[in-house]
Design a protein around this motif. Structure first.
Motif, PDB file in Angstrom:
ATOM      1  N   GLY A   1       1.409  -3.538  -4.122  1.00  0.00           N
ATOM      2  CA  GLY A   1       1.898  -3.815  -2.782  1.00  0.00           C
ATOM      3  C   GLY A   1       1.355  -2.893  -1.725  1.00  0.00           C
ATOM      4  O   GLY A   1       1.481  -3.178  -0.553  1.00  0.00           O
ATOM      5  N   SER A   2       0.751  -1.765  -2.088  1.00  0.00           N
ATOM      6  CA  SER A   2       0.147  -0.935  -1.054  1.00  0.00           C
ATOM      7  C   SER A   2      -1.117  -1.619  -0.577  1.00  0.00           C
ATOM      8  O   SER A   2      -1.688  -2.434  -1.281  1.00  0.00           O
ATOM      9  CB  SER A   2      -0.155   0.466  -1.591  1.00  0.00           C
ATOM     10  N   ILE A   3      -1.576  -1.299   0.610  1.00  0.00           N
ATOM     11  CA  ILE A   3      -2.686  -2.038   1.186  1.00  0.00           C
ATOM     12  C   ILE A   3      -4.035  -1.604   0.634  1.00  0.00           C
ATOM     13  O   ILE A   3      -5.046  -2.154   0.957  1.00  0.00           O
ATOM     14  CB  ILE A   3      -2.642  -1.976   2.728  1.00  0.00           C
ATOM     15  N   GLY A   4      -4.077  -0.652  -0.205  1.00  0.00           N
ATOM     16  CA  GLY A   4      -5.324  -0.321  -0.873  1.00  0.00           C
ATOM     17  C   GLY A   4      -5.402  -1.113  -2.164  1.00  0.00           C
ATOM     18  O   GLY A   4      -4.473  -1.767  -2.577  1.00  0.00           O
ATOM     19  N   GLY A   5      -6.516  -1.103  -2.812  1.00  0.00           N
ATOM     20  CA  GLY A   5      -6.658  -1.653  -4.150  1.00  0.00           C
ATOM     21  C   GLY A   5      -6.288  -3.104  -4.284  1.00  0.00           C
ATOM     22  O   GLY A   5      -6.899  -3.968  -3.689  1.00  0.00           O
ATOM     23  N   SER A   6      -5.284  -3.404  -5.092  1.00  0.00           N
ATOM     24  CA  SER A   6      -4.989  -4.782  -5.455  1.00  0.00           C
ATOM     25  C   SER A   6      -4.553  -5.633  -4.273  1.00  0.00           C
ATOM     26  O   SER A   6      -4.900  -6.806  -4.202  1.00  0.00           O
ATOM     27  CB  SER A   6      -3.927  -4.816  -6.552  1.00  0.00           C
ATOM     28  N   ALA A   7      -3.803  -5.085  -3.334  1.00  0.00           N
ATOM     29  CA  ALA A   7      -3.402  -5.875  -2.166  1.00  0.00           C
ATOM     30  C   ALA A   7      -4.610  -6.203  -1.307  1.00  0.00           C
ATOM     31  O   ALA A   7      -4.735  -7.314  -0.792  1.00  0.00           O
ATOM     32  CB  ALA A   7      -2.353  -5.126  -1.349  1.00  0.00           C
ATOM     33  N   GLU A   8      -5.517  -5.254  -1.158  1.00  0.00           N
ATOM     34  CA  GLU A   8      -6.723  -5.500  -0.375  1.00  0.00           C
ATOM     35  C   GLU A   8      -7.573  -6.572  -1.043  1.00  0.00           C
ATOM     36  O   GLU A   8      -8.120  -7.443  -0.373  1.00  0.00           O
ATOM     37  CB  GLU A   8      -7.519  -4.202  -0.224  1.00  0.00           C
ATOM     38  N   ILE A   9      -7.659  -6.530  -2.329  1.00  0.00           N
ATOM     39  CA  ILE A   9      -8.428  -7.541  -3.058  1.00  0.00           C
ATOM     40  C   ILE A   9      -7.780  -8.911  -2.898  1.00  0.00           C
ATOM     41  O   ILE A   9      -8.469  -9.912  -2.689  1.00  0.00           O
ATOM     42  CB  ILE A   9      -8.549  -7.147  -4.548  1.00  0.00           C
ATOM     43  N   ARG A  10      -6.446  -8.954  -2.977  1.00  0.00           N
ATOM     44  CA  ARG A  10      -5.754 -10.239  -2.792  1.00  0.00           C
ATOM     45  C   ARG A  10      -6.000 -10.801  -1.404  1.00  0.00           C
ATOM     46  O   ARG A  10      -6.191 -12.006  -1.237  1.00  0.00           O
ATOM     47  CB  ARG A  10      -4.256 -10.078  -3.033  1.00  0.00           C
ATOM     48  N   ILE A  11      -5.994  -9.952  -0.380  1.00  0.00           N
ATOM     49  CA  ILE A  11      -6.246 -10.415   0.985  1.00  0.00           C
ATOM     50  C   ILE A  11      -7.663 -10.959   1.096  1.00  0.00           C
ATOM     51  O   ILE A  11      -7.892 -12.023   1.685  1.00  0.00           O
ATOM     52  CB  ILE A  11      -6.004  -9.275   1.999  1.00  0.00           C
TER      53      ILE A  11
END
Length: 183
Positions: free
Chosen positions: A5-15
């Motif tokens: 849920g943080s905007i780095g890593g997995s959330a950034e990839i999802r976006i």
């Protein structure tokens, strides 16, 4: 370790993935809408004079002109949000992002107009190019800076999570007796 849920890593990839998929879907829809052959008895000549088509629309009345102008603005307007979304950066310069997005929208609109020259019933219209480009810029300016600011605030809040308190001391650290060096 990244938190979910943080905007780095997995959330950034999802976006980025979501933006890329939506961008591809929207471009496929626009291609279907603008590049399909029309069965018409006659075709208007190409409009290569800027604002001539808009003036002609205004001569039809304000309701018809508003409908046609809004259609021209709205056709590629989602690109103003989807291109930065597919790029996926929250720390991009607002002006640089706007310029890159508008330039990409203008090139996509130009490609559509050039491809229409080979499609029966479709004609080139420079006003469509102008309206599509302005629509991309307006959508970007209206949505992207606020969305990026919100994502940055959310990321900062997640980074400021409560720091765990240090555990109380458990005494001296045990030591191991040294063995002498052999001769």
């Amino acid at each position: 370790m990244q938190r979910q849920g943080s905007i780095g890593g997995s959330a950034e990839i999802r976006i980025r993935v979501t933006g890329g998929v939506l961008l591809a879907a929207h471009l496929a829809f626009v291609a279907w809408l603008t590049l399909r052959p029309l069965d018409v008895p006659w075709v208007m000549p190409a409009n290569l004079q800027p604002f001539a088509g808009i003036r002609a629309d205004l001569a039809l009345g304000w309701q018809e002109a508003a409908r046609r102008i809004i259609e021209g603005l709205a056709l590629l307007a989602p690109l103003g949000v989807l291109i930065p979304m597919a790029h996926g950066r929250t720390d991009a310069s607002p002006i640089g992002s706007l310029v890159r997005t508008v330039a990409a929208g203008a090139l996509i609109s130009l490609a559509i107009e050039l491809l229409q020259t080979g499609v029966p019933g479709q004609t080139v219209d420079v006003d469509s190019l102008l309206l599509n480009t302005v629509g991309v810029g307006l959508a970007h300016a209206a949505i992207v800076p606020a969305a990026r600011a919100r994502l940055r605030r959310r990321s900062e809040r997640a980074d400021r999570s409560p720091v765990p308190q240090e555990e109380p001391s458990q005494g001296r650290t045990p030591t191991i007796p040294r063995v002498g060096i052999a001769p």
